[in-house]
Design a protein around this motif. Structure first.
Motif, PDB file in Angstrom:
ATOM      1  N   ALA A  71       0.821  -1.215   0.000  1.00  0.00           N
ATOM      2  CA  ALA A  71       0.000   0.000   0.000  1.00  0.00           C
ATOM      3  C   ALA A  71       0.851   1.259   0.000  1.00  0.00           C
ATOM      4  CB  ALA A  71      -0.920   0.009   1.211  1.00  0.00           C
ATOM      5  N   VAL A  72       0.362   2.261  -0.695  1.00  0.00           N
ATOM      6  CA  VAL A  72       0.981   3.591  -0.716  1.00  0.00           C
ATOM      7  C   VAL A  72      -0.145   4.612  -0.619  1.00  0.00           C
ATOM      8  CG1 VAL A  72       2.218   5.294  -2.127  1.00  0.00           C
ATOM      9  CG2 VAL A  72       3.033   2.929  -2.011  1.00  0.00           C
ATOM     10  N   TYR A  73       0.043   5.623   0.228  1.00  0.00           N
ATOM     11  CA  TYR A  73      -0.946   6.687   0.382  1.00  0.00           C
ATOM     12  C   TYR A  73      -0.545   7.851  -0.507  1.00  0.00           C
ATOM     13  CZ  TYR A  73      -1.717   4.082   4.754  1.00  0.00           C
ATOM     14  OH  TYR A  73      -1.935   3.101   5.687  1.00  0.00           O
ATOM     15  N   LEU A  74      -1.482   8.311  -1.307  1.00  0.00           N
ATOM     16  CA  LEU A  74      -1.231   9.414  -2.229  1.00  0.00           C
ATOM     17  C   LEU A  74      -2.049  10.613  -1.776  1.00  0.00           C
ATOM     18  CD1 LEU A  74       0.367   9.862  -4.928  1.00  0.00           C
ATOM     19  CD2 LEU A  74      -1.799   9.501  -6.106  1.00  0.00           C
ATOM     20  N   PRO A  75      -1.424  11.603  -1.099  1.00  0.00           N
ATOM     21  CA  PRO A  75      -2.190  12.726  -0.536  1.00  0.00           C
ATOM     22  C   PRO A  75      -2.890  13.579  -1.584  1.00  0.00           C
ATOM     23  CG  PRO A  75       0.037  12.618   0.390  1.00  0.00           C
ATOM     24  CD  PRO A  75       0.004  11.691  -0.780  1.00  0.00           C
ATOM     25  N   GLU A  76      -2.303  13.716  -2.773  1.00  0.00           N
ATOM     26  CA  GLU A  76      -2.893  14.582  -3.796  1.00  0.00           C
ATOM     27  C   GLU A  76      -2.465  14.107  -5.167  1.00  0.00           C
ATOM     28  OE1 GLU A  76       0.634  17.990  -3.522  1.00  0.00           O
ATOM     29  OE2 GLU A  76      -1.377  18.417  -2.746  1.00  0.00           O
ATOM     30  N   GLY A  77      -3.110  14.673  -6.172  1.00  0.00           N
ATOM     31  CA  GLY A  77      -2.787  14.316  -7.546  1.00  0.00           C
ATOM     32  C   GLY A  77      -3.726  13.262  -8.109  1.00  0.00           C
ATOM     33  N   ASP A  78      -3.705  13.148  -9.427  1.00  0.00           N
ATOM     34  CA  ASP A  78      -4.544  12.182 -10.134  1.00  0.00           C
ATOM     35  C   ASP A  78      -3.759  10.888 -10.308  1.00  0.00           C
ATOM     36  OD1 ASP A  78      -6.138  10.702 -11.791  1.00  0.00           O
ATOM     37  OD2 ASP A  78      -6.361  12.240 -13.336  1.00  0.00           O
ATOM     38  N   PRO A  79      -4.197   9.786  -9.688  1.00  0.00           N
ATOM     39  CA  PRO A  79      -3.443   8.535  -9.813  1.00  0.00           C
ATOM     40  C   PRO A  79      -3.362   8.040 -11.248  1.00  0.00           C
ATOM     41  CG  PRO A  79      -5.567   8.157  -8.751  1.00  0.00           C
ATOM     42  CD  PRO A  79      -5.379   9.639  -8.821  1.00  0.00           C
ATOM     43  N   GLY A  80      -4.337   8.428 -12.081  1.00  0.00           N
ATOM     44  CA  GLY A  80      -4.289   8.012 -13.470  1.00  0.00           C
ATOM     45  C   GLY A  80      -3.122   8.588 -14.237  1.00  0.00           C
ATOM     46  N   ASP A  81      -2.488   9.645 -13.690  1.00  0.00           N
ATOM     47  CA  ASP A  81      -1.333  10.255 -14.356  1.00  0.00           C
ATOM     48  C   ASP A  81      -0.019   9.577 -13.997  1.00  0.00           C
ATOM     49  OD1 ASP A  81      -2.992  12.121 -15.528  1.00  0.00           O
ATOM     50  OD2 ASP A  81      -2.706  13.609 -13.950  1.00  0.00           O
ATOM     51  N   LEU A  82      -0.050   8.631 -13.073  1.00  0.00           N
ATOM     52  CA  LEU A  82       1.185   7.993 -12.602  1.00  0.00           C
ATOM     53  C   LEU A  82       1.610   6.871 -13.544  1.00  0.00           C
ATOM     54  CD1 LEU A  82       0.263   7.740  -8.813  1.00  0.00           C
ATOM     55  CD2 LEU A  82       1.738   9.451  -9.888  1.00  0.00           C
ATOM     56  N   ASP A  83       2.900   6.827 -13.853  1.00  0.00           N
ATOM     57  CA  ASP A  83       3.417   5.791 -14.756  1.00  0.00           C
ATOM     58  C   ASP A  83       3.137   4.377 -14.257  1.00  0.00           C
ATOM     59  OD1 ASP A  83       4.334   7.656 -16.567  1.00  0.00           O
ATOM     60  OD2 ASP A  83       6.368   7.733 -15.723  1.00  0.00           O
ATOM     61  N   GLY A 127       0.281  -0.674 -15.497  1.00  0.00           N
ATOM     62  CA  GLY A 127      -0.272  -1.875 -14.903  1.00  0.00           C
ATOM     63  C   GLY A 127       0.559  -2.465 -13.786  1.00  0.00           C
ATOM     64  N   LEU A 128       1.507  -1.694 -13.244  1.00  0.00           N
ATOM     65  CA  LEU A 128       2.324  -2.176 -12.133  1.00  0.00           C
ATOM     66  C   LEU A 128       1.686  -1.854 -10.788  1.00  0.00           C
ATOM     67  CD1 LEU A 128       5.852  -1.049 -13.426  1.00  0.00           C
ATOM     68  CD2 LEU A 128       4.744  -3.282 -13.671  1.00  0.00           C
ATOM     69  N   ALA A 129       0.659  -1.027 -10.802  1.00  0.00           N
ATOM     70  CA  ALA A 129      -0.041  -0.637  -9.575  1.00  0.00           C
ATOM     71  C   ALA A 129      -1.460  -0.236  -9.949  1.00  0.00           C
ATOM     72  CB  ALA A 129       0.681   0.514  -8.869  1.00  0.00           C
ATOM     73  N   GLY A 130      -2.302  -0.177  -8.949  1.00  0.00           N
ATOM     74  CA  GLY A 130      -3.680   0.237  -9.170  1.00  0.00           C
ATOM     75  C   GLY A 130      -4.202   1.007  -7.976  1.00  0.00           C
ATOM     76  N   VAL A 131      -5.349   1.636  -8.141  1.00  0.00           N
ATOM     77  CA  VAL A 131      -6.004   2.319  -7.032  1.00  0.00           C
ATOM     78  C   VAL A 131      -6.822   1.286  -6.269  1.00  0.00           C
ATOM     79  CG1 VAL A 131      -7.624   4.129  -6.373  1.00  0.00           C
ATOM     80  CG2 VAL A 131      -6.096   4.479  -8.323  1.00  0.00           C
ATOM     81  N   GLN A 132      -6.505   1.113  -4.982  1.00  0.00           N
ATOM     82  CA  GLN A 132      -7.201   0.101  -4.178  1.00  0.00           C
ATOM     83  C   GLN A 132      -7.068   0.446  -2.702  1.00  0.00           C
ATOM     84  OE1 GLN A 132      -5.618  -4.007  -4.019  1.00  0.00           O
ATOM     85  NE2 GLN A 132      -7.658  -4.669  -4.644  1.00  0.00           N
ATOM     86  N   ASP A 133      -8.196   0.505  -2.022  1.00  0.00           N
ATOM     87  CA  ASP A 133      -8.182   0.774  -0.592  1.00  0.00           C
ATOM     88  C   ASP A 133      -7.316  -0.256   0.118  1.00  0.00           C
ATOM     89  OD1 ASP A 133      -9.725   2.327   1.703  1.00  0.00           O
ATOM     90  OD2 ASP A 133      -9.684   0.210   2.277  1.00  0.00           O
ATOM     91  N   GLU A 134      -6.585   0.190   1.137  1.00  0.00           N
ATOM     92  CA  GLU A 134      -5.692  -0.718   1.847  1.00  0.00           C
ATOM     93  C   GLU A 134      -6.459  -1.869   2.495  1.00  0.00           C
ATOM     94  OE1 GLU A 134      -1.742  -0.365   4.709  1.00  0.00           O
ATOM     95  OE2 GLU A 134      -3.283   1.178   4.831  1.00  0.00           O
ATOM     96  N   GLY A 135      -7.689  -1.623   2.911  1.00  0.00           N
ATOM     97  CA  GLY A 135      -8.506  -2.687   3.463  1.00  0.00           C
ATOM     98  C   GLY A 135      -8.749  -3.791   2.450  1.00  0.00           C
ATOM     99  N   SER A 136      -8.986  -3.437   1.195  1.00  0.00           N
ATOM    100  CA  SER A 136      -9.171  -4.435   0.142  1.00  0.00           C
ATOM    101  C   SER A 136      -7.899  -5.246  -0.061  1.00  0.00           C
ATOM    102  CB  SER A 136      -9.564  -3.750  -1.171  1.00  0.00           C
ATOM    103  OG  SER A 136     -10.833  -3.153  -1.077  1.00  0.00           O
ATOM    104  N   GLN A 137      -6.755  -4.587   0.063  1.00  0.00           N
ATOM    105  CA  GLN A 137      -5.492  -5.320  -0.057  1.00  0.00           C
ATOM    106  C   GLN A 137      -5.350  -6.358   1.053  1.00  0.00           C
ATOM    107  OE1 GLN A 137      -2.084  -2.602  -0.690  1.00  0.00           O
ATOM    108  NE2 GLN A 137      -3.586  -1.036  -1.233  1.00  0.00           N
ATOM    109  N   LEU A 138      -5.776  -6.017   2.261  1.00  0.00           N
ATOM    110  CA  LEU A 138      -5.687  -6.962   3.375  1.00  0.00           C
ATOM    111  C   LEU A 138      -6.600  -8.164   3.156  1.00  0.00           C
ATOM    112  CD1 LEU A 138      -5.512  -4.619   6.520  1.00  0.00           C
ATOM    113  CD2 LEU A 138      -3.646  -5.624   5.187  1.00  0.00           C
ATOM    114  N   ILE A 139      -7.747  -7.952   2.527  1.00  0.00           N
ATOM    115  CA  ILE A 139      -8.647  -9.063   2.226  1.00  0.00           C
ATOM    116  C   ILE A 139      -7.963 -10.037   1.273  1.00  0.00           C
ATOM    117  CG2 ILE A 139     -10.784  -9.669   1.034  1.00  0.00           C
ATOM    118  CD1 ILE A 139     -11.944  -7.010   2.159  1.00  0.00           C
TER     119      ILE A 139
END
Length: 525
Positions: free
Chosen positions: A282-294, A299-311
């Motif tokens: 998990a990584v917390y992104l305080p600001e910015g559009d995650p869709g702009d991240l390389d 496809g090396l990362a996605g937007v996902q709540d940390e709780g979902s990762q724990l599941i």
């Protein structure tokens, strides 16, 4: 007490609607004196009605004169009349109108804040207006909510809040109610926000219901949270206020590095975010559009709540003897957890079968898992034998999958902070409708799991009826063994933030995640 901001006393209170009524009486008397006789009066009325319609249409085209508030009000009306989702409608409107920066942030605050605080705002508006809100025209009521939110919860100047709201009412075909709108909002400005809150909440004697009103939640949701936190109707849980208040906090974007492709540490370095507390990915992104991240684009990362990762990690960390690498995601859409599992499966030479009944969501799963060892099947997870291409695996231990995830459809009460209007759309009837489906899916998952294999059942809801009650009922019926899921996360246990063993119940105010629930069951011989 609740969340209204403090403001100084500046005058006496009033009913708010008297000026509107008096204005109507004056206009009636003036109209009756024009035109001389009855026939002349009718002609005047026809001309004035036609003129009014033309004037109203012109005002709608021009708007209120405040572009940001026009956009906000348009979204509020879409939410009210078309059941639109604000987190979809607002960004689209901002893009269309080319609103950026501080104006976009202001529009977001007004939209989400007004929707979240609807219950408390309605109680205050009714008190100031001297009438129930169901007796107020729907267009006028949405405008009053927007104006009241600015007066009671923001630093917007009172005069600006009142005047722009009156103009909104006029611009949306309700000029006849402009005096009423002005009167109600002027009444609000004469009394401190805390006094308004005290006045309306003092009428509620039940402690949980009073807290629900203070935090602007339906009472039944506060009752469900209270039960999940171990409180009783007479003695609310000490954390209940914090749990409800967390629904009003803007959530930080959580990223998930794909296992085997990038670590959480690497993702944090690349994005400038902070590593998560509980998930190593998990990584917390305080600001910015995650869709702009390389990493997200690649496809090396996605937007996902940390709780979902724990599941997903619970399913992967559970001990399964002689794991043959046949895993099943029974409710896979839109594909975030499936992609996480399939990324891990690459290193374990495993395969994930993903089941999703809705065609458009199955397409999302295929996109999320492109290039990963996942097979996506369209079908009903309650009737796996009918799904074409989904073969039950066979192993020396018996027929069935080694690991199964049931991320069951639920009310979504654990993610209210992400959808501001959701708390007012959900009803107890939704719970009653979903529980049989949840039980059927869990039974189907257990039936599809080989002896010694495990099933992780999860929901994005803390409601006891959707969580522990479902698990215990199905375990009693099937003989499956409920194992201690908390043992898979020693950091969470050591933090002292878990008190739900053998289940894991996450909370925004404790863990910074959505209020995810998950349990682990093992199939016996």
């Amino acid at each position: 007490m609740g969340g209204f901001r403090s403001r100084s006393e500046s005058g006496r209170t009033g009913s708010g609607d008297k000026g509107h009524d008096k204005g109507q009486d004056n206009r009636k008397r003036q109209g009756g004196n024009r035109g001389g006789g009855r026939g002349g009066n009718k002609g005047y009325e026809r001309r004035s009605e036609s003129h009014r319609r033309e004037h109203d249409n012109a005002r709608r085209r021009i708007g209120s004169g405040d572009r940001v508030r026009d956009i906000v009000f348009e979204v509020l009306r879409k939410v009210s009349t078309d059941a639109a989702f604000a987190n979809i409608a607002l960004p689209a409107a901002l893009r269309e109108q080319k609103i950026h920066g501080r104006d976009a942030a202001f529009a977001t605050e007004l939209t989400y804040g007004t929707l979240r605080m609807q219950g408390l705002l309605d109680a205050v508006i009714a008190e100031a207006a001297g009438r129930p809100v169901d007796k107020i025209d729907a267009v006028v009521l949405d405008a009053l909510r927007l104006g009241a939110y600015q007066i009671l919860r923001t630093r917007v100047d009172d005069h600006a809040a009142v005047d722009t709201t009156v103009e909104l009412v006029k611009a949306n075909g309700e000029a006849k109610a402009s005096g009423f709108t002005n009167g109600v909002l002027r009444t609000l400005t004469r009394t401190p926000a805390e006094t308004w809150e005290s006045r309306v909440t003092a009428k509620v004697t039940d402690p949980v219901a009073r807290l629900a009103l203070q935090t602007s939640h339906p009472t039944w949701i506060a009752e469900a949270f209270n039960a999940a936190l171990g409180g009783t109707p007479d003695a609310p849980a000490t954390e209940l206020a914090d749990a409800l208040a967390a629904d009003d906090a803007r959530p930080v974007v959580h990223l998930a590095a794909r296992p085997g492709q990038m670590s959480g540490e690497e993702l944090a370095l690349v994005t400038g975010g902070d590593e998560g507390r509980w998930s190593p990915y998990a990584v917390y992104l305080p600001e910015g559009d995650p869709g702009d991240l390389d990493p997200v684009r690649d496809g090396l990362a996605g937007v996902q709540d940390e709780g979902s990762q724990l599941i997903a990690l619970a399913m992967l960390r559970a001990e399964v003897a002689d794991d043959h690498g046949r895993w099943l995601d029974l409710c896979s859409g839109p594909g975030g957890k499936t992609a996480f599992l399939a990324s891990w499966a690459m290193g374990d030479r495993a395969t994930v079968d993903a089941v999703e009944p809705a065609a458009h969501r199955a397409k999302l799963v295929r996109t999320a898992t492109s290039g990963l060892p996942a097979r996506v099947h369209e079908g009903d997870g309650r009737r796996l034998a009918e799904i074409r291409g989904l073969d039950m695996p066979v192993s020396p231990e018996g027929d069935g999958f080694d690991r199964v995830l049931v991320d069951a459809p639920c009310t979504g009460l654990g993610a209210l902070r992400r959808r501001p209007e959701a708390r007012w759309r959900k009803t107890p009837a939704d719970v009653a409708e979903l529980v049989p489906l949840q039980k059927d899916l869990l039974r189907s998952a257990l039936k599809a799991t080989r002896p010694g294999g495990i099933v992780v059942y999860s929901t994005c809801s803390p409601h006891p009826a959707e969580t522990r009650d479902v698990v215990r009922a199905v375990a009693d019926q099937t003989g499956a063994v409920i194992e201690d899921a908390t043992a898979l996360f020693p950091d969470l246990v050591e933090s002292g933030t878990l008190d739900s063993a053998p289940f894991v119940q996450l909370w925004p105010h404790r863990h910074g995640t959505d209020a995810m629930f998950f349990a682990m069951l093992r199939v016996t011989a």
